[in-house]
Design a protein around this motif. Sequence first.
Motif, PDB file in Angstrom:
ATOM      1  N   GLU A 191     -24.371  -2.152   2.773  1.00 21.42           N
ATOM      2  CA  GLU A 191     -25.940  -2.419   2.499  1.00 21.42           C
ATOM      3  C   GLU A 191     -25.931  -3.509   1.590  1.00 21.42           C
ATOM      4  N   GLU A 192     -27.091  -4.169   1.983  1.00 18.00           N
ATOM      5  CA  GLU A 192     -27.637  -5.295   0.954  1.00 18.00           C
ATOM      6  C   GLU A 192     -29.421  -5.055   1.058  1.00 18.00           C
ATOM      7  N   MET A 193     -29.688  -5.053  -0.187  1.00 20.50           N
ATOM      8  CA  MET A 193     -31.042  -4.857  -0.440  1.00 20.50           C
ATOM      9  C   MET A 193     -31.707  -5.445  -1.458  1.00 20.50           C
ATOM     10  N   GLN A 194     -33.037  -5.922  -1.168  1.00 19.73           N
ATOM     11  CA  GLN A 194     -33.331  -6.922  -2.377  1.00 19.73           C
ATOM     12  C   GLN A 194     -33.967  -5.885  -3.185  1.00 19.73           C
ATOM     13  N   ARG A 195     -33.881  -5.963  -4.591  1.00 18.09           N
ATOM     14  CA  ARG A 195     -34.693  -4.819  -5.380  1.00 18.09           C
ATOM     15  C   ARG A 195     -36.053  -5.549  -5.515  1.00 18.09           C
ATOM     16  N   PRO A 196     -37.100  -4.645  -5.047  1.00 22.84           N
ATOM     17  CA  PRO A 196     -38.556  -5.085  -5.095  1.00 22.84           C
ATOM     18  C   PRO A 196     -39.125  -5.602  -6.367  1.00 22.84           C
ATOM     19  N   GLY A 197     -39.533  -6.711  -6.318  1.00 26.10           N
ATOM     20  CA  GLY A 197     -40.233  -7.286  -7.437  1.00 26.10           C
ATOM     21  C   GLY A 197     -39.223  -8.021  -8.306  1.00 26.10           C
ATOM     22  N   THR A 198     -38.089  -8.212  -7.782  1.00 29.17           N
ATOM     23  CA  THR A 198     -37.060  -9.011  -8.692  1.00 29.17           C
ATOM     24  C   THR A 198     -36.429 -10.028  -7.518  1.00 29.17           C
ATOM     25  N   PRO A 199     -35.822 -11.109  -8.282  1.00 34.75           N
ATOM     26  CA  PRO A 199     -35.122 -12.004  -7.401  1.00 34.75           C
ATOM     27  C   PRO A 199     -33.630 -11.373  -7.122  1.00 34.75           C
ATOM     28  N   LEU A 200     -33.271 -10.249  -7.478  1.00 31.96           N
ATOM     29  CA  LEU A 200     -32.047  -9.623  -7.540  1.00 31.96           C
ATOM     30  C   LEU A 200     -31.668  -8.890  -6.353  1.00 31.96           C
ATOM     31  N   TYR A 201     -30.365  -8.863  -5.799  1.00 27.20           N
ATOM     32  CA  TYR A 201     -30.057  -8.367  -4.613  1.00 27.20           C
ATOM     33  C   TYR A 201     -29.176  -7.146  -5.125  1.00 27.20           C
ATOM     34  N   ASN A 202     -29.026  -6.250  -4.353  1.00 32.50           N
ATOM     35  CA  ASN A 202     -28.239  -5.119  -4.549  1.00 32.50           C
ATOM     36  C   ASN A 202     -27.262  -4.726  -3.412  1.00 32.50           C
ATOM     37  N   ILE A 203     -25.804  -5.010  -3.586  1.00 26.64           N
ATOM     38  CA  ILE A 203     -24.976  -4.968  -2.670  1.00 26.64           C
ATOM     39  C   ILE A 203     -24.093  -3.856  -2.749  1.00 26.64           C
ATOM     40  N   LYS A 204     -23.815  -2.887  -1.612  1.00 25.40           N
ATOM     41  CA  LYS A 204     -22.926  -1.998  -1.758  1.00 25.40           C
ATOM     42  C   LYS A 204     -21.842  -2.194  -0.695  1.00 25.40           C
ATOM     43  N   ALA A 205     -20.600  -2.226  -1.114  1.00 22.41           N
ATOM     44  CA  ALA A 205     -19.526  -2.384  -0.189  1.00 22.41           C
ATOM     45  C   ALA A 205     -18.348  -1.517  -0.469  1.00 22.41           C
ATOM     46  N   TYR A 206     -17.423  -1.353   0.688  1.00 23.56           N
ATOM     47  CA  TYR A 206     -16.335  -0.466   0.492  1.00 23.56           C
ATOM     48  C   TYR A 206     -15.163  -1.840   0.179  1.00 23.56           C
ATOM     49  N   LEU A 207     -14.455  -1.396  -0.794  1.00 28.08           N
ATOM     50  CA  LEU A 207     -13.081  -1.908  -1.000  1.00 28.08           C
ATOM     51  C   LEU A 207     -12.048  -1.346  -1.251  1.00 28.08           C
ATOM     52  N   PRO A 208     -11.040  -1.745  -0.641  1.00 28.33           N
ATOM     53  CA  PRO A 208      -9.858  -0.924  -0.661  1.00 28.33           C
ATOM     54  C   PRO A 208      -9.170  -1.130  -2.145  1.00 28.33           C
ATOM     55  N   VAL A 209      -8.809  -0.068  -2.915  1.00 32.16           N
ATOM     56  CA  VAL A 209      -8.449   0.056  -4.239  1.00 32.16           C
ATOM     57  C   VAL A 209      -7.339  -1.127  -4.491  1.00 32.16           C
ATOM     58  N   ILE A 210      -6.476  -1.100  -3.538  1.00 35.23           N
ATOM     59  CA  ILE A 210      -5.306  -1.877  -3.847  1.00 35.23           C
ATOM     60  C   ILE A 210      -5.686  -3.536  -3.861  1.00 35.23           C
ATOM     61  N   GLU A 211      -6.755  -3.794  -3.346  1.00 40.67           N
ATOM     62  CA  GLU A 211      -7.191  -4.979  -3.375  1.00 40.67           C
ATOM     63  C   GLU A 211      -8.259  -5.274  -4.750  1.00 40.67           C
ATOM     64  N   SER A 212      -8.818  -4.430  -5.441  1.00 36.32           N
ATOM     65  CA  SER A 212      -9.356  -4.263  -6.429  1.00 36.32           C
ATOM     66  C   SER A 212      -9.001  -5.058  -7.681  1.00 36.32           C
ATOM     67  N   PHE A 213      -7.658  -5.233  -7.660  1.00 39.85           N
ATOM     68  CA  PHE A 213      -7.065  -5.731  -8.970  1.00 39.85           C
ATOM     69  C   PHE A 213      -7.382  -7.254  -9.240  1.00 39.85           C
ATOM     70  N   GLY A 214      -7.929  -7.545  -9.961  1.00 32.58           N
ATOM     71  CA  GLY A 214      -8.297  -8.839 -10.312  1.00 32.58           C
ATOM     72  C   GLY A 214      -9.760  -9.189  -9.738  1.00 32.58           C
ATOM     73  N   PHE A 215     -10.347  -8.002  -8.970  1.00 35.86           N
ATOM     74  CA  PHE A 215     -11.562  -8.356  -8.224  1.00 35.86           C
ATOM     75  C   PHE A 215     -12.667  -8.695  -9.067  1.00 35.86           C
ATOM     76  N   SER A 216     -12.925  -8.356 -10.228  1.00 36.96           N
ATOM     77  CA  SER A 216     -14.030  -8.589 -10.969  1.00 36.96           C
ATOM     78  C   SER A 216     -13.898 -10.154 -11.554  1.00 36.96           C
ATOM     79  N   GLY A 217     -12.555 -10.657 -11.695  1.00 37.13           N
ATOM     80  CA  GLY A 217     -12.321 -11.871 -12.286  1.00 37.13           C
ATOM     81  C   GLY A 217     -12.812 -12.701 -11.234  1.00 37.13           C
ATOM     82  N   THR A 218     -12.236 -12.444  -9.856  1.00 39.32           N
ATOM     83  CA  THR A 218     -12.309 -13.604  -8.804  1.00 39.32           C
ATOM     84  C   THR A 218     -13.836 -13.513  -8.470  1.00 39.32           C
ATOM     85  N   LEU A 219     -14.440 -12.384  -8.596  1.00 39.67           N
ATOM     86  CA  LEU A 219     -15.940 -12.558  -8.248  1.00 39.67           C
ATOM     87  C   LEU A 219     -16.711 -13.129  -9.373  1.00 39.67           C
TER      88      LEU A 219
END
Lengths: 516, 843
Positions: free
Chosen positions: B757-785
Motif C-alpha cells: 500500500e502506498e498512499m499520499q496523506r491528503p493535504g501533506t507532502p508525506l507518503y504512507n507506505i505499508k509493506a511486509y518484511l520478513p522479521v529475519i531481514e529486519s535486523f538493521g533495517f531502520s539503520g539502513t533505511l
Amino acid sequence: MDFSSNYEISRTAKFIRSRNFTRVALQFPDELLKDSTKVVSALRDELRSLSESDAEGNRDYRDVGLFVMADTTYGNCCVDEVGASHVDAECVVHYGHTCLSPTSTLPALFVFGNASINSNDCAKSLSNCLLTNEKPIVVLFGLEYAHAIHHIKEIMEVESSRLCGSKENKALCYAEVICSIMDPEERFKTPGRQLGSFDSYTANGDCANSGQMNSTGCGNKYTLGGLTWKLPEGHKMDDYMIFWIGSDNPTFVNALLMYNNCHIVRYDAMEQKLVNDLSRQKSIRNRRLNYYVEKAKDANIVGILVGTLGVAGYIYIIQQMKELIAAAGKKAYTFVMGRPNPAKLANFLECNVFINVACPQTTLLDSKEYHAPIITPFEALLAFNRGSHWTGAYVMEFGDLVASSSLEVGNKEEEARFSFFQGGYVEDFELQGKGTVEEERSFALAEAAEKGLQVYDKYPYSLGKGTAKSGAEFFASRSYHGLEIEKDDSSPRSVVIGRSGKASGYKDEKSKKENT
Amino acid sequence: MVKFTVEGLRRIMDLKHNIRNMSVIAHVDHGKSTLTDSLVAAAGIIAQEVAGDVRMTDTRQDEAERGITIKSTGISLYYEMTDESLKNYKGERQGNEYLINLIDSPGHVDFSSEVTAALRITDGALVVVDCVEGVCVQTETVLRQALGERIRPVLTVNKMDRCFLELQVDGEEAYQTFQRVIENANVIMATYEDPLLGDVQVYPEKGTVAFSAGLHGWAFTLTNFAKMYASKFGVDEAKMMERLWGENFFDPATKKWTSKNTGSPTCKRGFVQFCYEPIKQIINTCMNDQKDKLWPMLQKLGVTMKAEEKDLIGKALMKRVMQTWLPASSALLEMMIFHLPSPAKAQKYRVENLYEGPLDDIYATAIRNCDPEGPLMLYVSKMIPASDKGRFFAFGRVFSGRVSTGLKVRIMGPNYVPGQKKDLYVKSVQRTVIWMGKKQESVEDVPCGNTVAMVGLDQFITKNATLTNEKEVDAHPIRAMKFSVSPVVRVAVQCKVASDLPKLVEGLKRLAKSDPMVVCTIEESGEHIIAGAGELHLEICLKDLQEDFMGGAEIIQSDPVVSFRETVHEKSCRTVMSKSPNKHNRLYMEARPMEEGLAEAIDDGRIGPRDDPKVRGKILSEEFGWDKDIAKKIWCFGPETIGPNMVVDMCKGVQYLNEIKDSVVAGFQWASKEGALAEENMRGICFEVCDVVLHADAIHRGGGQIIPTARRVFYASQLTAKPRLLEPVYLVEIQAPEQALGGIYGVLNQKRGHVFEEMQRPGTPLYNIKAYLPVIESFGFSGTLRAATSGQAFPQCVFDHWDMMSSDPLEPGTQAAQLVADIRKRKGLKEQMTPLSEYEDKL
C-alpha cells in the motif's frame, strides 16, 4: 593380540587360587560374550595345571566352579553382584570396560583387556601438545590402554630429554589405575551403619571444596573412572590440560563434564589422530546444567531410576534423593527397571523428570529420545536444593556426592522460585502448606476419589506436563480410565469376527496391502 | 509546579470523584512527552523540599539521549478549578480540587506492552495526534487497545505550531486537515459501539478535542474561545461552541451565521474566523516583532505580560505570549476533568472487563462502586526497579478497598485458579508508597481509585498479579492483560566469565520482571534466551540486563534469531505407518495443511480445546467446510494443548482406540513442539489418524509402546506432506516525503520486503507506505533505511503473520534447507535431518 594375555588367564587363575575361591562368576559384556567359552576352558586348564603343580601341599582341592554371566541388568561396566549371588559366587571376574565403582559384598578382579595402540604415534601427539600448549598436561586414558601407558611414558621421557632438557618432566602427569582387584569396603557391608560411616567419610573429605579432591599430605589426589592421579600442592585441575587416550566413551564424557573448565584433547588410538572439540564440551555442560536442571526444578513428579544394585552406597543415595525431593515439595516414585529405554520410561508419563542413580559411567543418558530429561543425582541436588548454585565443579560418584551435599548449604531465601519455562514465579505445591503434608498423605486415596468425581474437561488440559502433582491425580486426568459400561446402550452387541494371523501382519491387513 | 505535602495529596486521594487516572497515548514522535512536560511544569506535584530542581519525565538517561520514551512514567498533577469554570460540570464532585494521575507511555511499537500496562490502571486516555502526520499505525493500535479496555478517549491535535510556522497553511486548509485527523480517529472509535461506555467519538464542538502545541506549551479547546465570544454574541457557550466547528460560516460584513459559504470574500468558517485567524495573527505579530501592534491586541484579549517578558523577541516572545494567553495545562486539564471519567464513574462499566469472577459477588460490587470500605481488589500492572539494586516496587491500581502498610494480602498470580493453591501467596505489604515526581513518599494507606506502589511483594510477583485481603478466599483475580505485540525476536546471551552464571540467571529474572513483555527462557541447548518485540526492544533489554541487573558483568550476545514454524504444504502423498518397539502395534496416519484462517482462529482462541464441541463443530463446518461428524472427532490441539495443530480421528471401527488416545495425544504434544525439520513448533498441520492396529493384550499397547510410536508417525506424516518452513513477517509502516520513496523501495527490495500500500496523506507532502518484511531481514533495517533516505524515513514494525517459505527444506541447497541446517546447528542437533525411513516402517 595373544588370547591368553589379552584375557590375563594366568593372573586370573592365580587370583582365584590364592584366595581359594570355589565358585567364581565371570562377567562378560555383550561384545566379548563370543569369547566366553574359550576363556572358561582356558581358565579351567590353567587352574588345573596350577593345582597339579601345587597338589602336594593342598590335598583338598576341589574343582572351581566357573559361571559365565551375560546380559547384565544394568550397565556392563559395573560388577553385577546380584547376578553373582544367584550362583552363590564368592568372587566376580569382570571383563572389558569398567567403571571400577566400589563393590559392596563381593571381591572382584578386573580384566581390562589390551587394546592395540601405536605408542610411538601417541607419544608424538603428546609431545606436540606439550610443545604447543602453555599449560602442564595430565594424561588420562581408557582402561583398555592401561597396558601401553608404561611404554608411552618411557618414550616420552626419552623424547623430552632429547628435545629440551630445560622443560622438565613436571609438566606431564600420568594417571594410574586405582586397582585391578577390589575388595568390598567395610563401611558398606552393614546397612545399619551406613549413615554413620558416611558422616565420617564426609569429615575426612572436608578439606575438599567439591568433594573430588582429597588432600593427602603432599598434593591433591583426583580420581575418575578408575584412574587416579596426584597434582603438586597448590595446583588445581583448572591449570592443567587433559590429554585423553582412548575412544569417545562414557568415561570420556564424564571427564568432559567433571573438568569442564579444562582444555581437553582426545587421542583416538583407532584412527591415530588428535580430536580437539571444545564446543561439544560446552554444549554438554550447558545442556545438562542449564536446561535439564531448570526443567527438573519445574517438575512436580520425579522418578528415581535405580540403575544399579551393585555400586556401593546406592541405597543411601536413593534415600537422600527421596528426602531431597520431598523437601522440595515434589512427589517421588522409585523405579527398578534395569537398563532404561524410551519405551519403558514412556509408561510413566506422569514423571516430569527422572533421576538415574547409577554408576558414573551409565548415569549420563542422552535424554533426547525420552519424554522427560534424565539427570544425575548431582544435578538433582542442584535442582532441588533451593538457592544452590552451580559452582563449576561436577560430581559423578556417590561418595563424592555425599561429601559435597553436606557442604552445600542451600541458603533458603524467602523468595519464590523463578521458573524460566513458565516465565514467572512458581511455588512448589506442597511447600506452602508444609504442615498439611502428612495429612494429605493419609487422605491421598480419599482425595483422589474425590477428584475422580469432579467433572473433568473432555479434552484434558495438559497431559503429563507439569500439572498433575501425584500419580493418582495424573490418572484421574486421563480420558481413559479402564473399561466403561455404556449405560444408554444396554442391548448386546452382535458378534463380530476378530482378527486372525500373526501380529507382524494380520490376515486382513495382508489382503488390504495386496489390494492397494 | 505545585508545592505539596504528602498529607495534602493523601487528602485528595479520598475524594474518589475528584480523581482522574489517565494515560497519554500516541504514535512515536507525535509529542506526548513534550506535551506532558508542559502539563507537569504547570501542575505537577512535587514534594515541598525538592521543589525547583527536578525534571519529571526523563527518568532514564537513554530516554533523553534517544529522544523517545521507553518506560511509562506516572506523574500526579494537582489542579484547582474555579467555581466559574465548574458551573457547567454536571457530574459528581467534592470541592474544586482535582488530582490527576497521568501516565506518559512510549509511542514506539516495540514498547507497546508498556502502554497496555498503563491502560489497565487508567480510566481515560489523552490521544495525541500530530496535525500533519495524522492518525498513524501506532495511534490506531493503542487506540484500539484503549477502547478494548473501555477507556474513554479525548483527542488533542498536536504540533499546531507547525501549521503556523512551518507550513503556513491558510485557515480553511488547516481546518480541513484537522477535520480529517479527527474523522480518522473517529472512524476507529466508532467501531467500538458500547452501550455502557456510550459514544466514545470525539467532537471539537463538545470540547473533547483540543488543539495544542506541546513544544510551545499552549493549547485550546473550543470552550476557551466559546467563552470568549459567548458574551460578545450574546449566545450561550454551548451554542457558540457548535458554531465554532463544522459547517458554520460567519460573514463579518453582514454579521450573519450561515451554514454554507456564501461566496462573499469576507465569509469564513467559524473556526477559521474566530480561532485560527486570531492565533495566526498573534503569532505573526510576535514573530515579526511588531510589538506596537501586539500589546493592544493582548490587552483586548485580557492577557497581561510581565515586565521582563516584554523584552523578549521573535520565537521566545511568541512562545511566552501564547503560553500566557492559552496555557496548555488549563485547556488540557479542564478537558480531562470535564470529559474523562472519575474512578467512581469508570469502574461502574469497567468491572465487566476487569473482573474474572461472577459479576454479582461482593468483589465485583465493590469494584463497581469503587468502595473504599469494601474488600481490597488491587491489580499490579508492572514492576518498577527500585533504587536499591534488585528490588522492585509493585505498581498498580486499587480498584476497591484500601491497601495499607503492613496489610497481609493474598497474591493471585496470572496462573491462579480459584480454589487451588497454585500461584498463590499470602504476604505482608511492607510499605505503601505514592509517587511524588521522582521521589517516593510512604503513606499509611491508599484508598481505591488511586495508583500505588508497594514494597515487599516483589519476590512473589513476576509481572502482574491481583491482590486482595488475606481472608478473601473466594475472590477471583482481575483479568490478565492482553498484549498487542508478541516477542518474535530472540537473542541468546551468555556470560563472558563462566562463574558469572548465577549473576546472569539473577539478572534475567530481574529483567523478566522489569518489562511487561520480555520473555527470558532457556533453550534445550542450555542457552539463555531473551525474546522481545523488536530490535530496539531487545537492545534496551540487553542494556538494562548488563548495566542494571547484572552489576556490569559482561555478557556475550548472539546475533538476533527468529523462531520459525514448521508446516506442510499438501496432504501426505501416502498413508504412513509406524510400528511400536515391540512391533505389535501399528499407527497409520496422514498429515494435511489446515484450511486457510483456521490456524489464526485457533491463535485467537475462537476455536480451542475448551470449546463446546457443538459450537466448535458449527464454526468448523460453516467457516472451514469441515464435515460436522469429523469436527466432533478432534482429539487434541498442540503444542501445549492449545496450539494451532490438531489430531483428528478418522478411523472406523477400531478396537481399544480410546485406550491409546491419551498416549497418542502425549506423543502429539511432544512432536508438535519439536517438528521433524528443525525442532521448531509446528503450525497449521492437521493430522488424521487413518487406522490403528493394536495388540489384543493391554500390557503390550501401553503408553511406552504407543507414545514413541505416535511421535514417529507424526514426523513421518509431516515429512511426506511436503514440509515447509514458516517465517514471521512484520507489517512495516513508513512515513516519508516523496523524494525518499526511491530509497525506501530500494531497501525493501534488498530485504525481501514488498509494498502493498502506498498512499499520499491528503493535504501533506508525506507518503504512507505499508509493506511486509520478513522479521529475519529486519535486523538493521531502520539503520539502513535511515541511511538510504538521509534520515527522512522512520519505520514502525509490528509482527503481522507467518509466511510460508516456498523452497523445499528437504532438497539440499535450497534456502530453506540452509535455514534448517543453521537452526539445527544452533540447537546442537545433528546437522542432517533424520531421514523419513527412521520414522516410517514397512509392513
